[in-house]
Design a protein around this motif. Structure first.
Motif, PDB file in Angstrom:
ATOM      1  N   PRO A 191       0.729  -1.267   0.010  1.00 18.07           N
ATOM      2  CA  PRO A 191       0.093  -0.131   0.061  1.00 18.07           C
ATOM      3  C   PRO A 191       0.848   1.027  -0.042  1.00 18.07           C
ATOM      4  N   ALA A 192       2.015   1.213   0.661  1.00 17.26           N
ATOM      5  CA  ALA A 192       2.680   2.493   0.643  1.00 17.26           C
ATOM      6  C   ALA A 192       3.548   2.915  -0.661  1.00 17.26           C
ATOM      7  N   ARG A 193       3.291   2.109  -1.724  1.00 19.44           N
ATOM      8  CA  ARG A 193       3.956   2.193  -3.048  1.00 19.44           C
ATOM      9  C   ARG A 193       3.019   3.024  -3.709  1.00 19.44           C
ATOM     10  N   ILE A 194       1.559   2.945  -3.356  1.00 18.57           N
ATOM     11  CA  ILE A 194       0.424   3.332  -4.234  1.00 18.57           C
ATOM     12  C   ILE A 194       0.825   5.031  -4.497  1.00 18.57           C
ATOM     13  N   ALA A 195       0.883   5.348  -5.698  1.00 17.00           N
ATOM     14  CA  ALA A 195       1.040   6.776  -6.177  1.00 17.00           C
ATOM     15  C   ALA A 195       0.448   7.235  -7.517  1.00 17.00           C
ATOM     16  N   VAL A 196      -0.636   7.464  -7.590  1.00 14.83           N
ATOM     17  CA  VAL A 196      -1.488   7.461  -8.828  1.00 14.83           C
ATOM     18  C   VAL A 196      -1.846   8.926  -8.958  1.00 14.83           C
ATOM     19  N   PRO A 197      -1.436   9.301 -10.317  1.00 15.44           N
ATOM     20  CA  PRO A 197      -1.612  10.650 -10.787  1.00 15.44           C
ATOM     21  C   PRO A 197      -3.187  11.053 -10.953  1.00 15.44           C
ATOM     22  N   VAL A 198      -3.535  12.070 -10.300  1.00 19.77           N
ATOM     23  CA  VAL A 198      -4.972  12.324 -10.639  1.00 19.77           C
ATOM     24  C   VAL A 198      -5.330  14.136 -10.700  1.00 19.77           C
ATOM     25  N   LEU A 199      -6.205  14.390 -11.232  1.00 22.74           N
ATOM     26  CA  LEU A 199      -6.508  15.761 -11.201  1.00 22.74           C
ATOM     27  C   LEU A 199      -7.658  15.884 -10.437  1.00 22.74           C
ATOM     28  N   VAL A 200      -7.710  16.803  -9.597  1.00 17.63           N
ATOM     29  CA  VAL A 200      -8.916  17.308  -8.859  1.00 17.63           C
ATOM     30  C   VAL A 200      -9.489  18.540  -9.008  1.00 17.63           C
ATOM     31  N   GLU A 201     -10.647  18.940  -9.253  1.00 15.15           N
ATOM     32  CA  GLU A 201     -11.378  20.160  -9.480  1.00 15.15           C
ATOM     33  C   GLU A 201     -12.672  20.069  -8.737  1.00 15.15           C
ATOM     34  N   GLY A 202     -12.906  21.585  -8.806  1.00 15.12           N
ATOM     35  CA  GLY A 202     -14.243  21.656  -8.241  1.00 15.12           C
ATOM     36  C   GLY A 202     -14.442  21.388  -6.607  1.00 15.12           C
ATOM     37  N   TYR A 203     -13.410  21.659  -5.947  1.00 15.35           N
ATOM     38  CA  TYR A 203     -13.351  21.305  -4.458  1.00 15.35           C
ATOM     39  C   TYR A 203     -13.541  22.707  -3.817  1.00 15.35           C
ATOM     40  N   GLY A 204     -13.759  22.424  -2.390  1.00 16.59           N
ATOM     41  CA  GLY A 204     -13.525  23.499  -1.548  1.00 16.59           C
ATOM     42  C   GLY A 204     -12.454  23.155  -0.612  1.00 16.59           C
ATOM     43  N   VAL A 205     -11.893  24.406   0.063  1.00 21.30           N
ATOM     44  CA  VAL A 205     -10.852  24.130   0.839  1.00 21.30           C
ATOM     45  C   VAL A 205     -11.162  24.476   2.444  1.00 21.30           C
ATOM     46  N   GLU A 206     -11.011  23.457   3.330  1.00 15.10           N
ATOM     47  CA  GLU A 206     -11.485  23.833   4.831  1.00 15.10           C
ATOM     48  C   GLU A 206     -10.353  24.594   5.389  1.00 15.10           C
ATOM     49  N   LEU A 265      -2.316  10.400  -5.710  1.00 15.14           N
ATOM     50  CA  LEU A 265      -3.167   9.710  -4.617  1.00 15.14           C
ATOM     51  C   LEU A 265      -2.392   8.624  -4.000  1.00 15.14           C
ATOM     52  N   ARG A 266      -2.365   8.884  -2.618  1.00 14.31           N
ATOM     53  CA  ARG A 266      -1.534   8.040  -1.919  1.00 14.31           C
ATOM     54  C   ARG A 266      -2.693   7.296  -0.841  1.00 14.31           C
ATOM     55  N   TRP A 267      -2.039   6.226  -0.189  1.00 12.61           N
ATOM     56  CA  TRP A 267      -2.831   5.710   0.905  1.00 12.61           C
ATOM     57  C   TRP A 267      -1.904   5.522   2.206  1.00 12.61           C
ATOM     58  N   ASP A 268      -2.303   5.798   3.370  1.00 16.51           N
ATOM     59  CA  ASP A 268      -1.622   5.840   4.567  1.00 16.51           C
ATOM     60  C   ASP A 268      -2.431   6.010   5.795  1.00 16.51           C
ATOM     61  N   ALA A 269      -2.196   5.006   6.666  1.00 10.85           N
ATOM     62  CA  ALA A 269      -2.824   4.945   7.889  1.00 10.85           C
ATOM     63  C   ALA A 269      -4.234   4.904   7.703  1.00 10.85           C
ATOM     64  N   GLY A 270      -4.746   4.035   6.738  1.00 13.28           N
ATOM     65  CA  GLY A 270      -6.281   3.556   6.354  1.00 13.28           C
ATOM     66  C   GLY A 270      -7.020   4.667   5.602  1.00 13.28           C
ATOM     67  N   GLU A 271      -6.393   5.557   4.938  1.00 15.53           N
ATOM     68  CA  GLU A 271      -7.064   6.615   4.270  1.00 15.53           C
ATOM     69  C   GLU A 271      -6.252   7.077   3.135  1.00 15.53           C
ATOM     70  N   PHE A 272      -7.046   7.635   1.970  1.00 14.49           N
ATOM     71  CA  PHE A 272      -6.250   8.096   1.089  1.00 14.49           C
ATOM     72  C   PHE A 272      -6.068   9.538   1.289  1.00 14.49           C
ATOM     73  N   LEU A 273      -4.695  10.013   0.640  1.00 11.25           N
ATOM     74  CA  LEU A 273      -4.434  11.192   0.737  1.00 11.25           C
ATOM     75  C   LEU A 273      -3.918  11.796  -0.602  1.00 11.25           C
ATOM     76  N   LEU A 274      -3.951  13.190  -0.838  1.00 12.73           N
ATOM     77  CA  LEU A 274      -3.470  13.649  -1.915  1.00 12.73           C
ATOM     78  C   LEU A 274      -2.193  14.346  -1.772  1.00 12.73           C
ATOM     79  N   GLN A 275      -1.267  14.046  -2.652  1.00 15.65           N
ATOM     80  CA  GLN A 275       0.113  14.900  -2.589  1.00 15.65           C
ATOM     81  C   GLN A 275       0.107  16.016  -3.848  1.00 15.65           C
TER      82      GLN A 275
END
Length: 474
Positions: free
Chosen positions: A343-358, A411-421
């Motif tokens: 799981p630590a090797r997952i690094a999938v290129p993605v494009l995210v649009e139309g989001y809000g920032v908390e 898109l990565r996965w760490d500690a049970g959740e997906f993260l975006l780098q």
């Protein structure tokens, strides 16, 4: 992107990780004389692989180890079961990501693989013996004498290119353990990390466990997406993620190109590029926003370009966000070798649009994960931004990400959740859309902050070279 799919439960994932965690806890106390409470962890990993080709061997290994009679063969079987479970987690998560982004799944490379040459059997056996001694003692039982047993093995392995991968892993693992000796005084043990290193190293000691990747050749256009910078005290690596379009009109593929260099710990920030630029012209193309035309560029079966400047020339301008919107959705990744499925090797290129920032997250706000992070609201779901991976060697900062409207990242996965780098973002400045890239300074920059950082690094390198020259003259 179907963000909801990233947060739906994956069948069997929690159970597989629980079995891995149970076994990892056994390694903390050691396998020489497992306590009664540790038997559950050993039985759990055996139950998790029941019904697989590993079932009988792992069941025997768990029983013998629980009785304090485990040997090298039993420890290897347990390490194999652990690796297989994490491999299944990797595969399930990769499938889920492919569904979420609507992208083709991994396909085999035409390069394939070939059987690697077996290393010196005695050195592999010595390394395996040391790793088994570690497992018997457990992380709480390590001392300098035990950890120091790796040094002669590593020294004997390093001159052999076929053993250098394992030697480097053992050397780094031993250094981490040595920094924490004696184990009995440790307040916090990196349980998952040390178990990962131990299991991987143990399987690499098996003759024939690693197949050498056959290297093929590709010709076509390379469209860079962004640069992932990985920095340590004595080394730095830049990994360029890109879309490759074959000249024969074949389907586009996701590829990577990496360059590494040793470094002194005084060279940080933008100064890192000075160490990397001379080794890969692609960094200049990334900085300039250009594509590259490849001619018979070597590539491994996992999609890693074995970069050779003689096989590449600068192409036409290519905007990374245009590539992400047009070419990325149909680009398929290469397959991953069995031992690298983690799981630590997952690094999938993605494009995210139309989001809000908390905004920046603070400790004590009731949100798990850590302080000073960013959370994107994507289609009603909270996607955490991995700000710790944003390099200091570029203009991209958490504040810039917080003011963005589109994010190109991994898109990565760490500690049970997906993260975006984040690799790059688009933001509005004076009513104009401006792109900010983490690798914008890779090929040089006129940015004032970048110029100052490069000058400081140049001064540091000059001083170090002068001192080194004096020492050599002596």
């Amino acid at each position: 992107m179907r963000a909801d799919l990233l947060f739906d439960a994956v069948d069997g994932l929690d159970e597989a990780l629980a079995a891995v965690d149970g076994f990892d806890e056994v390694l903390v106390g050691g396998l020489l004389r497992p306590r009664p409470g540790q038997a559950g962890g050993l039985a759990g990993i055996a139950d998790a692989v029941a019904g697989t080709p590993l079932a009988s061997r792992v069941a025997e290994a768990a029983d013998r180890t629980a009785a304090g009679a485990g040997d090298e063969g039993h420890f290897v079987a347990l390490a194999a079961a652990r690796t297989a479970l994490l491999g299944s987690v990797h595969d399930a998560l990769v499938v889920r990501v492919a569904e979420a982004v609507g992208r083709p799944g991994a396909v085999d490379s035409p390069a394939g693989s070939v059987a690697g040459e077996e290393g010196a059997v005695n050195l592999l056996a010595a390394a395996r013996g040391w790793l088994c001694d570690l497992a018997r003692a457990g992380w709480q039982g390590i001392d300098h004498e035990l950890v120091g047993g790796a040094a002669p093995v590593v020294s004997a392995m390093l001159p052999d290119p076929a053993l250098r991968r394992l030697a480097t892993l053992l050397d780094g693992f031993a250094a981490e353990l040595a920094a924490c000796c004696p184990g009995a005084t440790q307040e916090r043990v990196p349980v998952r990390r040390w178990a990962d290193l131990w299991a991987r190293a143990l399987l690499l000691t098996l003759p024939g466990a690693v197949s050498a990747s056959a290297v093929g050749e590709v010709t076509g256009r390379l469209l860079p997406l962004g640069v992932d910078v990985q920095e340590h005290a004595t080394a730095v690596q830049a990994q360029v993620h890109a879309v490759f379009e074959p000249a024969d009109g074949g389907a586009p593929r996701l590829v990577r190109a990496s360059v590494s260099a040793p470094k002194p710990d005084t060279v940080v920030g933008a100064g890192l590029w000075q160490l990397l630029r001379p080794h890969m012209s692609l960094l200049g193309a990334v900085s300039e926003g250009r594509s590259m035309d490849l001619d018979a560029m070597p590539v491994t079966a996992e999609g890693d370009l074995v970069w050779d400047d003689a096989c590449a020339r600068a192409g036409e301008p290519a905007d990374a966000f245009v590539t992400a919107r047009v070419a990325l959705p149909t680009a398929a990744p290469f397959d991953v070798s069995p031992l690298d499925r983690h799981p630590a090797r997952i690094a999938v290129p993605v494009l995210v649009e139309g989001y809000g920032v908390e905004g920046h997250r603070t400790e004590g706000d009731g949100v798990e994960g850590g302080a000073d992070g960013l959370v994107l609201q994507v289609a009603g779901h909270r996607l955490e931004v991995d700000t710790e991976r944003v390099p200091a060697a570029g203009p991209l900062t958490p504040e810039v990400v917080a003011s963005s409207s589109a994010c190109l990242g991994l898109l990565r996965w760490d500690a049970g959740e997906f993260l975006l780098q984040p690799l790059a973002v688009e933001r509005t400045v004076r009513k104009k859309t401006v792109a900010v890239h983490a690798g914008a300074w890779a090929g040089g920059t006129a940015d004032k902050a970048g110029v100052r950082a490069e000058k400081a690094a140049t001064d540091a390198v000059t001083v170090l070279r002068e001192r080194a020259g004096k020492l050599l003259r002596k």
